[in-house]
Design an enzyme around this catalytic site. Structure first.
Site, short mmCIF file in Angstrom:
data_model
loop_
_atom_site.label_atom_id
_atom_site.label_comp_id
_atom_site.label_asym_id
_atom_site.label_seq_id
_atom_site.Cartn_x
_atom_site.Cartn_y
_atom_site.Cartn_z
CB THR A 255 -0.95 -0.01 1.23
OG1 THR A 255 -1.47 -1.32 1.40
CG2 THR A 255 -2.08 0.98 1.05
CG ASP B 199 3.54 1.91 7.86
OD1 ASP B 199 3.46 1.28 6.78
OD2 ASP B 199 4.24 1.53 8.81
CG ASP C 92 0.18 -6.90 8.33
OD1 ASP C 92 0.24 -6.99 7.10
OD2 ASP C 92 1.16 -6.62 9.04
N GLY D 105 5.40 -7.17 6.48
CA GLY D 105 6.56 -6.94 5.59
C GLY D 105 7.88 -6.99 6.34
CD GLU E 262 6.25 -1.06 9.24
OE1 GLU E 262 6.14 -1.17 8.01
OE2 GLU E 262 5.69 -1.85 10.02
C1 5RP Z 1 5.22 -3.90 6.98
C2 5RP Z 1 3.87 -3.55 7.45
C3 5RP Z 1 2.85 -3.24 6.41
O1 5RP Z 1 2.30 -1.98 6.68
C4 5RP Z 1 1.78 -4.26 6.43
O2 5RP Z 1 2.35 -5.55 6.31
C5 5RP Z 1 0.75 -4.04 5.30
O3 5RP Z 1 1.31 -4.36 4.08
P1 5RP Z 1 0.55 -4.23 2.71
O4 5RP Z 1 0.31 -2.77 2.47
O5 5RP Z 1 1.49 -4.84 1.73
O6 5RP Z 1 -0.74 -5.00 2.80
O7 5RP Z 1 3.55 -3.52 8.61
O8 5RP Z 1 6.05 -4.29 8.04
#
Ligand code: 5RP
Length: 223
Positions: free
Chosen positions: A33, A84, A87, A100, A106
């Site tokens: 995202t 940011d 999940d 991720g 973060e």
């Molecule tokens: C990475 C994260 C991401 O914000 C989370 O995994 C969401 O990822 P995506 O936007 O690919 O669904 O916490 O550490």
């Protein structure tokens, strides 16, 4: 062809531009995202003092697209806005993050920012956290010990085949029902060897932008 989920991620990434403050520092998260957000930011031409990035992956994309990246140590006060993904996110804007693997940086940036704008497609909104396995970053020598402690707390730990930007491991904890996320976050933080727990409850999001088929919803936390 782009999936519906990716279309929603792209929409919400574009919508987040509204929160970017021209001429200021900006905190930038990690994930697919956020990748869409970075694309939109580069296209927008908004001028920033610099981006403070939460991962090597986001840093690479920012630099490739000509955006200035700086270290958190250069920023002498709180970052005005941090953008940011997540999940999972509940009604109080407590989150699970770290899918991720960038959860530690973060969490540092979330804590260092005045406003956390979470960008998510509609699948991320949940009544209770815990269906998504909870990522925990762990110092390598402590992995098996931390895994045993998490088992006594009701979880099923799985070691991810991944090394974080900080040189550590990730345990993904399955099977948790996180009815008290803040309490659980605090307990996990006390286990020696744990670097970061992927629950973001002590410092949750301030604003949630949700991508849906009918547009982007802007939400504030219940309390
Ligand atoms: C990475 C994260 C991401 O914000 C989370 O995994 C969401 O990822 P995506 O936007 O690919 O669904 O916490 O550490």
């Amino acid at each position: 062809m782009q999936s519906l989920q990716d279309q929603l991620k792209q929409k919400v990434g574009q919508a987040a531009l509204e929160y970017v403050m021209e001429g200021e520092y900006l905190g930038v998260g990690t994930g697919s995202t956020v990748r869409y957000f970075i694309d939109a930011l580069a296209e927008s031409g908004i001028q920033l003092k610099g981006c403070v990035s939460s991962s090597e992956a986001s840093t690479r994309q920012l630099i490739e697209l000509g955006l200035k990246v700086c270290d958190l140590s250069e920023v002498k006060e709180d970052i005005p806005v941090y953008i940011d993904g997540c999940d999972e996110i509940d009604a109080n804007f407590c989150m699970i993050k770290g899918g991720g693997g960038a959860l530690t940086r973060e969490k540092i940036l979330a804590q260092a920012s005045k406003k956390f704008v979470c960008i998510a497609d509609k699948s991320k909104k949940v009544a209770q956290l815990g269906v998504f396995p909870l990522p925990i970053e762990v110092i390598p020598m402590a992995v098996s010990r931390v895994a045993r402690v998490l088992e006594t707390m009701g979880g099923k730990p799985v070691l991810r085949n991944f090394v974080t930007d900080n040189g550590n491991n990730i345990l993904d904890i399955h099977g948790l029902k996180l009815s008290e996320p803040r309490k659980f976050e605090e307990e996990v933080n006390q286990i020696p060897g744990v670097v970061t727990c992927g629950i973001f409850a002590r410092r949750g999001a301030d604003v949630l932008l949700v991508g849906t088929e009918n547009g982007v919803e802007k939400l504030l936390p219940d309390n």
